[in-house]
Design an enzyme around this catalytic site. Structure first.
Site, short mmCIF file in Angstrom:
data_model
loop_
_atom_site.label_atom_id
_atom_site.label_comp_id
_atom_site.label_asym_id
_atom_site.label_seq_id
_atom_site.Cartn_x
_atom_site.Cartn_y
_atom_site.Cartn_z
N HIS A 75 25.63 73.42 48.28
CA HIS A 75 25.16 74.59 48.74
C HIS A 75 26.46 75.67 49.00
O HIS A 75 27.66 75.27 49.02
CB HIS A 75 24.13 73.90 50.20
CG HIS A 75 23.65 75.65 50.99
ND1 HIS A 75 24.16 76.89 51.25
CD2 HIS A 75 22.26 75.77 50.68
CE1 HIS A 75 22.98 77.95 51.80
NE2 HIS A 75 21.90 77.14 50.82
N TRP A 92 16.39 72.94 56.78
CA TRP A 92 16.57 73.04 57.59
C TRP A 92 18.45 73.57 58.42
O TRP A 92 18.80 74.56 59.20
CB TRP A 92 16.91 72.21 58.29
CG TRP A 92 15.17 72.24 58.64
CD1 TRP A 92 14.68 72.35 57.94
CD2 TRP A 92 14.01 71.11 59.86
NE1 TRP A 92 12.96 71.91 58.49
CE2 TRP A 92 12.73 71.39 59.09
CE3 TRP A 92 14.25 70.65 61.04
CZ2 TRP A 92 11.35 70.97 59.99
CZ3 TRP A 92 13.53 70.07 61.33
CH2 TRP A 92 12.16 70.12 61.51
N GLY A 137 15.02 77.79 53.43
CA GLY A 137 15.45 77.82 54.24
C GLY A 137 14.30 78.36 55.69
O GLY A 137 14.25 77.68 56.20
N GLY A 138 15.27 79.93 56.28
CA GLY A 138 14.34 79.85 57.38
C GLY A 138 12.70 80.22 57.37
O GLY A 138 12.73 79.53 57.81
N GLY A 193 19.40 84.08 53.54
CA GLY A 193 19.28 84.59 54.16
C GLY A 193 19.36 86.16 54.76
O GLY A 193 19.43 86.38 56.21
#
Ligand code: PGA
Length: 258
Positions: A95, A11, A232-233, A171
Site C-alpha cells: 500500500h 480499515w 478506505g474511509g 483519502g
C-alpha cells in the site's frame, strides 16, 4: 469471462473492539450479495480474529501488511502465516502508505507477496502513481515498473489481486477520470498478460482504490477491467461500505430497456 468482483475494505489504523458492531450488517449484506461479488474486510491485526468470528463464511478477512519471513526476530511484525492462522485469506502488500511511511521498495513488496502465497493467502499488491508523476506524463511507466518489481513469479487468480490506487486519490475525495482508470487497468491487464500469459491472467482481479464512495462506485465499477474496489474511509461504516457493495451490477437482472 470477467473475474468475480471483489469489494475490499481497508480499515487502516482505525478500529477497536467497539468497531466490530459494523461487521454484522456487513456480513448480512455480503450473504445477500453473494451472487454478485466477494466481500473482504482488512481490519487492524488486533481485531482480525474477532472480525473473522463475526463475518464467518459470509465475507473474508485479510491483513493490511505482512513480513516476508515466516517467523523470527522481527519485533512488532506479523507473518503471513500468522494472519492465515487467524482466518485471513488475503493480505494487502505495498500500500502506498507503507511504501511511504516504511520506505518499502518494490523488492520488499514482492517478497511480502511471495510470503502471502507461501502462507496460502492472496496478496493484494498495490500500485499507483503520484500526482507529480501523472502530471509529468509518467503514470503508465511508473505502473509498469511497480508491477515488474512488485509482482512475484507464478501469479494466478488465487494468489494475486492488483489494486490500482493513484496516490493523489487516496483519502482526498478526488478520483481519477474514467478514461485514466480505464487506461491504467488495461495497462495492468496487458502487463500481467505479457508476463504470465493471457489464459491465467484473465481471472486476476484488478481493483480500483482512492476515494471510492457510494456516489461514484457504480461508475467506477462499470469501467472495463475494473473488477472491484479497495475502499478506505468509506469502509469504516457499514452503511457506506454496503452501499458500495450494492453498486456492483447484478448480472442476473436483465438490463433496463431505458
Ligand atoms: P480511501 O483509501 O478510500 O480512503 O481513499 C483507499 C486506500 O488507501 O486503500
Amino acid at each position: 469471462m470477467a473475474p468475480r468482483p471483489l469489494i475490499a475494505g481497508n480499515w487502516k489504523m482505525n478500529g477497536s473492539l467497539k468497531s466490530l458492531v459494523e461487521l454484522k450488517p456487513i456480513a448480512e449484506a455480503a450473504e445477500r450479495l453473494r451472487p454478485r461479488c466477494d466481500v473482504l474486510i482488512c481490519p487492524p491485526a488486533t481485531i482480525l480474529s474477532a472480525s473473522h468470528g463475526i463475518l464467518g463464511s459470509a465475507a473474508a478477512v485479510g491483513g493490511q501488511d505482512c513480513h516476508a519471513e515466516a517467523s523470527g526476530a522481527h519485533t512488532g511484525d506479523v507473518a503471513a502465516e500468522m494472519l492465515a492462522d487467524l482466518g485471513a485469506r488475503f493480505v494487502i502488500v505495498g500500500h502506498s502508505e507503507r511504501r511511504t511511511d516504511h520506505d518499502e521498495s518494490d523488492a520488499v513488496v514482492r517478497a511480502k507477496a511471495e510470503a502471502a502465497s507461501r502462507a496460502g493467502l492472496t496478496a493484494i499488491v498495490c500500485v499507483g502513481e503520484s500526482e507529480e508523476e501523472r502530471k509529468a506524463g509518467r503514470a503508465l511507466d511508473v505502473l509498469r515498473a511497480q508491477l515488474a518489481g512488485s509482482v512475484p513469479e507464478g501469479a494466478t487468480p488465487d494468489n494475486l489481486v492488483v489494486a490500482y490506487e493513484p496516490l493523489w486519490a487516496i483519502g482526498s475525495g478526488r478520483t481519477a477520470t474514467s478514461a485514466d482508470v480505464a487506461e491504467a487497468h488495461a495497462l495492468i491487464r496487458s502487463e500481467l498478460s505479457d508476463r504470465f500469459g493471457p489464459a491465467g491472467v484473465a481471472g486476476i482481479r484488478i481493483l480500483y482504490g482512492g476515494s471510492v464512495n457510494p456516489d461514484n462506485a457504480a461508475g467506477l465499477l462499470a469501467i472495463d477491467n475494473v473488477d472491484g474496489a479497495l475502499v478506505g474511509g468509506c469502509s469504516l461504516k457499514a452503511e457506506t461500505f454496503i452501499a458500495i457493495c450494492e453498486a456492483v451490477p447484478d448480472l442476473r437482472e436483465p438490463a433496463s430497456a431505458a
